[in-house]
Design a protein around this motif. Structure first.
Motif, PDB file in Angstrom:
ATOM      1  N   CYS A  31       0.839  -1.202   0.000  1.00  0.00           N
ATOM      2  CA  CYS A  31       0.000   0.000   0.000  1.00  0.00           C
ATOM      3  C   CYS A  31       0.872   1.250   0.000  1.00  0.00           C
ATOM      4  CB  CYS A  31      -0.945   0.005   1.202  1.00  0.00           C
ATOM      5  SG  CYS A  31      -2.340  -1.119   1.021  1.00  0.00           S
ATOM      6  N   ARG A  32       1.926   1.261   0.802  1.00  0.00           N
ATOM      7  CA  ARG A  32       2.837   2.413   0.839  1.00  0.00           C
ATOM      8  C   ARG A  32       3.479   2.641  -0.526  1.00  0.00           C
ATOM      9  NH1 ARG A  32       5.870   0.974   6.502  1.00  0.00           N
ATOM     10  NH2 ARG A  32       4.231   1.725   7.888  1.00  0.00           N
ATOM     11  N   LYS A  33       3.963   1.555  -1.151  1.00  0.00           N
ATOM     12  CA  LYS A  33       4.612   1.669  -2.472  1.00  0.00           C
ATOM     13  C   LYS A  33       3.649   2.229  -3.518  1.00  0.00           C
ATOM     14  CE  LYS A  33       8.196  -1.849  -2.135  1.00  0.00           C
ATOM     15  NZ  LYS A  33       8.653  -3.162  -2.618  1.00  0.00           N
ATOM     16  N   ALA A  34       2.372   1.902  -3.394  1.00  0.00           N
ATOM     17  CA  ALA A  34       1.368   2.376  -4.356  1.00  0.00           C
ATOM     18  C   ALA A  34       0.854   3.765  -4.014  1.00  0.00           C
ATOM     19  CB  ALA A  34       0.205   1.394  -4.421  1.00  0.00           C
ATOM     20  N   GLY A  35       1.352   4.341  -2.909  1.00  0.00           N
ATOM     21  CA  GLY A  35       0.901   5.671  -2.521  1.00  0.00           C
ATOM     22  C   GLY A  35      -0.477   5.672  -1.897  1.00  0.00           C
ATOM     23  N   LEU A  36      -0.871   4.565  -1.326  1.00  0.00           N
ATOM     24  CA  LEU A  36      -2.188   4.433  -0.702  1.00  0.00           C
ATOM     25  C   LEU A  36      -2.056   4.452   0.808  1.00  0.00           C
ATOM     26  CD1 LEU A  36      -3.536   1.502  -2.897  1.00  0.00           C
ATOM     27  CD2 LEU A  36      -4.115   3.913  -3.121  1.00  0.00           C
ATOM     28  N   PRO A  37      -3.123   4.822   1.513  1.00  0.00           N
ATOM     29  CA  PRO A  37      -3.073   4.741   2.972  1.00  0.00           C
ATOM     30  C   PRO A  37      -2.903   3.285   3.420  1.00  0.00           C
ATOM     31  CG  PRO A  37      -5.181   5.662   2.230  1.00  0.00           C
ATOM     32  CD  PRO A  37      -4.384   5.325   1.016  1.00  0.00           C
ATOM     33  N   GLU A  38      -2.310   3.101   4.587  1.00  0.00           N
ATOM     34  CA  GLU A  38      -2.135   1.757   5.117  1.00  0.00           C
ATOM     35  C   GLU A  38      -3.495   1.111   5.361  1.00  0.00           C
ATOM     36  OE1 GLU A  38       0.341   1.659   8.562  1.00  0.00           O
ATOM     37  OE2 GLU A  38       2.022   2.612   7.547  1.00  0.00           O
ATOM     38  N   PRO A  39      -3.590  -0.211   5.221  1.00  0.00           N
ATOM     39  CA  PRO A  39      -4.868  -0.885   5.482  1.00  0.00           C
ATOM     40  C   PRO A  39      -5.268  -0.757   6.941  1.00  0.00           C
ATOM     41  CG  PRO A  39      -3.148  -2.483   4.887  1.00  0.00           C
ATOM     42  CD  PRO A  39      -2.537  -1.131   4.817  1.00  0.00           C
ATOM     43  N   GLU A  40      -6.564  -0.794   7.162  1.00  0.00           N
ATOM     44  CA  GLU A  40      -7.086  -0.742   8.525  1.00  0.00           C
ATOM     45  C   GLU A  40      -7.498  -2.151   8.924  1.00  0.00           C
ATOM     46  OE1 GLU A  40     -10.342   2.003   8.610  1.00  0.00           O
ATOM     47  OE2 GLU A  40      -9.178   3.567   7.614  1.00  0.00           O
ATOM     48  N   PHE A  41      -7.060  -2.583  10.102  1.00  0.00           N
ATOM     49  CA  PHE A  41      -7.387  -3.911  10.606  1.00  0.00           C
ATOM     50  C   PHE A  41      -8.343  -3.749  11.777  1.00  0.00           C
ATOM     51  CE2 PHE A  41      -3.179  -4.007   8.739  1.00  0.00           C
ATOM     52  CZ  PHE A  41      -3.286  -5.063   7.848  1.00  0.00           C
ATOM     53  N   THR A  42      -9.447  -4.462  11.725  1.00  0.00           N
ATOM     54  CA  THR A  42     -10.453  -4.377  12.767  1.00  0.00           C
ATOM     55  C   THR A  42     -10.795  -5.781  13.240  1.00  0.00           C
ATOM     56  OG1 THR A  42     -11.386  -2.498  11.566  1.00  0.00           O
ATOM     57  CG2 THR A  42     -12.709  -3.399  13.344  1.00  0.00           C
ATOM     58  N   LEU A  43     -10.843  -5.934  14.547  1.00  0.00           N
ATOM     59  CA  LEU A  43     -11.226  -7.222  15.110  1.00  0.00           C
ATOM     60  C   LEU A  43     -12.533  -7.027  15.866  1.00  0.00           C
ATOM     61  CD1 LEU A  43     -10.465 -10.162  15.514  1.00  0.00           C
ATOM     62  CD2 LEU A  43      -9.204  -9.483  17.564  1.00  0.00           C
ATOM     63  N   ILE A  48     -11.556  -7.968  10.010  1.00  0.00           N
ATOM     64  CA  ILE A  48     -11.868  -7.144   8.840  1.00  0.00           C
ATOM     65  C   ILE A  48     -10.626  -6.365   8.435  1.00  0.00           C
ATOM     66  CG2 ILE A  48     -13.279  -5.254   7.938  1.00  0.00           C
ATOM     67  CD1 ILE A  48     -15.387  -6.033  10.056  1.00  0.00           C
ATOM     68  N   VAL A  49     -10.319  -6.408   7.145  1.00  0.00           N
ATOM     69  CA  VAL A  49      -9.230  -5.611   6.581  1.00  0.00           C
ATOM     70  C   VAL A  49      -9.861  -4.642   5.601  1.00  0.00           C
ATOM     71  CG1 VAL A  49      -7.098  -5.616   5.245  1.00  0.00           C
ATOM     72  CG2 VAL A  49      -7.606  -7.527   6.761  1.00  0.00           C
ATOM     73  N   THR A  50      -9.599  -3.339   5.784  1.00  0.00           N
ATOM     74  CA  THR A  50     -10.115  -2.323   4.877  1.00  0.00           C
ATOM     75  C   THR A  50      -8.958  -1.743   4.090  1.00  0.00           C
ATOM     76  OG1 THR A  50     -11.841  -1.775   6.473  1.00  0.00           O
ATOM     77  CG2 THR A  50     -11.462  -0.196   4.702  1.00  0.00           C
ATOM     78  N   LEU A  51      -9.025  -1.885   2.771  1.00  0.00           N
ATOM     79  CA  LEU A  51      -8.006  -1.335   1.885  1.00  0.00           C
ATOM     80  C   LEU A  51      -8.604  -0.138   1.158  1.00  0.00           C
ATOM     81  CD1 LEU A  51      -6.699  -4.665   0.340  1.00  0.00           C
ATOM     82  CD2 LEU A  51      -5.553  -3.282   2.061  1.00  0.00           C
ATOM     83  N   ARG A  52      -7.919   0.968   1.178  1.00  0.00           N
ATOM     84  CA  ARG A  52      -8.368   2.169   0.462  1.00  0.00           C
ATOM     85  C   ARG A  52      -7.678   2.193  -0.893  1.00  0.00           C
ATOM     86  NH1 ARG A  52     -12.400   3.116   3.715  1.00  0.00           N
ATOM     87  NH2 ARG A  52     -11.766   3.461   5.852  1.00  0.00           N
ATOM     88  N   ARG A  53      -8.363   2.725  -1.871  1.00  0.00           N
ATOM     89  CA  ARG A  53      -7.766   2.820  -3.201  1.00  0.00           C
ATOM     90  C   ARG A  53      -8.042   4.187  -3.792  1.00  0.00           C
ATOM     91  NH1 ARG A  53     -11.733   1.796  -7.278  1.00  0.00           N
ATOM     92  NH2 ARG A  53     -13.700   1.260  -6.320  1.00  0.00           N
ATOM     93  N   PRO A  55      -9.589   5.888  -6.849  1.00  0.00           N
ATOM     94  CA  PRO A  55     -10.451   5.485  -7.967  1.00  0.00           C
ATOM     95  C   PRO A  55      -9.823   5.738  -9.332  1.00  0.00           C
ATOM     96  CG  PRO A  55     -11.728   6.683  -6.334  1.00  0.00           C
ATOM     97  CD  PRO A  55     -10.284   6.766  -5.921  1.00  0.00           C
ATOM     98  N   GLU A  56      -9.125   6.863  -9.486  1.00  0.00           N
ATOM     99  CA  GLU A  56      -8.554   7.154 -10.807  1.00  0.00           C
ATOM    100  C   GLU A  56      -7.503   6.131 -11.205  1.00  0.00           C
ATOM    101  OE1 GLU A  56      -6.432   9.578  -7.685  1.00  0.00           O
ATOM    102  OE2 GLU A  56      -8.509   9.317  -8.225  1.00  0.00           O
ATOM    103  N   LEU A  57      -6.751   5.614 -10.233  1.00  0.00           N
ATOM    104  CA  LEU A  57      -5.768   4.585 -10.543  1.00  0.00           C
ATOM    105  C   LEU A  57      -6.445   3.256 -10.840  1.00  0.00           C
ATOM    106  CD1 LEU A  57      -2.986   5.271  -7.868  1.00  0.00           C
ATOM    107  CD2 LEU A  57      -2.951   5.833 -10.295  1.00  0.00           C
ATOM    108  N   ALA A  58      -7.455   2.928 -10.068  1.00  0.00           N
ATOM    109  CA  ALA A  58      -8.161   1.664 -10.270  1.00  0.00           C
ATOM    110  C   ALA A  58      -8.809   1.625 -11.647  1.00  0.00           C
ATOM    111  CB  ALA A  58      -9.206   1.463  -9.180  1.00  0.00           C
ATOM    112  N   PHE A  59      -9.466   2.704 -12.049  1.00  0.00           N
ATOM    113  CA  PHE A  59     -10.107   2.740 -13.355  1.00  0.00           C
ATOM    114  C   PHE A  59      -9.084   2.670 -14.475  1.00  0.00           C
ATOM    115  CE2 PHE A  59     -13.730   5.067 -11.171  1.00  0.00           C
ATOM    116  CZ  PHE A  59     -14.535   3.954 -11.156  1.00  0.00           C
ATOM    117  N   ALA A  60      -7.969   3.375 -14.315  1.00  0.00           N
ATOM    118  CA  ALA A  60      -6.940   3.373 -15.347  1.00  0.00           C
ATOM    119  C   ALA A  60      -6.347   1.977 -15.522  1.00  0.00           C
ATOM    120  CB  ALA A  60      -5.846   4.376 -15.003  1.00  0.00           C
ATOM    121  N   LEU A  61      -6.176   1.247 -14.422  1.00  0.00           N
ATOM    122  CA  LEU A  61      -5.590  -0.093 -14.500  1.00  0.00           C
ATOM    123  C   LEU A  61      -6.464  -1.066 -15.275  1.00  0.00           C
ATOM    124  CD1 LEU A  61      -4.084  -0.530 -10.925  1.00  0.00           C
ATOM    125  CD2 LEU A  61      -2.849  -0.314 -13.080  1.00  0.00           C
TER     126      LEU A  61
END
Length: 159
Positions: A31-43, A48-53, A55-61
């Motif tokens: 996530c750090r290498k991709a310039g994204l916030p670190e994942p959030e871990f919830t117990l 639960i693992v929450t990954l932020r992305r 949108p402009e990068l996801a659509f382009a990919l």
């Protein structure tokens, strides 16, 4: 040490995972290498693992477009081709004139009424290639079908 070594070991031995106990660290690093916030871990009552992305990068990919960045189409829109069964039915009606379901099935060598309706008649009606002779009573035993003006034009242009 992995959270459940009894599960991690067979996964490692079958090469389903690379190393035991490194998945969380790998997610954070990627996530750090991709310039994204670190994942959030919830117990909670589960894990639960929450990954932020972004949108402009996801659509382009995936070859999509971001809103506001519309590109003109490369080629003009093309009218979708008529399905082969619709063409067969249209040619039959051009040759024979108005025909009912039983007559159409006989001439096309079909036995199943459902197949005729779903593959031939319904698509031809939807395309406007044919029309019923009794439009107010679509289920009438006297119902027949005939070629429309659009159907005749289409047949003339396709030959």
């Amino acid at each position: 040490m992995p959270g459940n070594p009894l599960l991690a070991e067979p996964l490692y031995l079958t090469k389903y995972i690379e190393r035991m106990g490194t998945g969380t660290g790998d997610m954070i690093e990627r996530c750090r290498k991709a310039g994204l916030p670190e994942p959030e871990f919830t117990l909670t009552d589960g894990f639960i693992v929450t990954l932020r992305r972004k949108p402009e990068l996801a659509f382009a990919l995936v070859g999509g477009q971001v809103a506001g960045q519309a590109t003109p189409p490369l080629t003009p829109p093309v009218t979708p081709p008529v399905a082969p069964p619709v063409e067969v039915l249209a040619r039959l009606l051009k040759q024979a004139g108005e025909l009912g379901n039983a007559e159409i099935r006989t001439r096309l060598g079909l036995k199943d009424r459902t197949h005729l309706r779903e593959r031939y008649v319904a698509p031809a009606l939807a395309e406007g290639i044919i029309e019923p002779t009794i439009p107010d009573k679509p289920n009438s035993r006297l119902q027949k079908y005939r070629l429309t003006a659009k159907g005749r034009t289409w047949l003339e242009s396709s030959t």
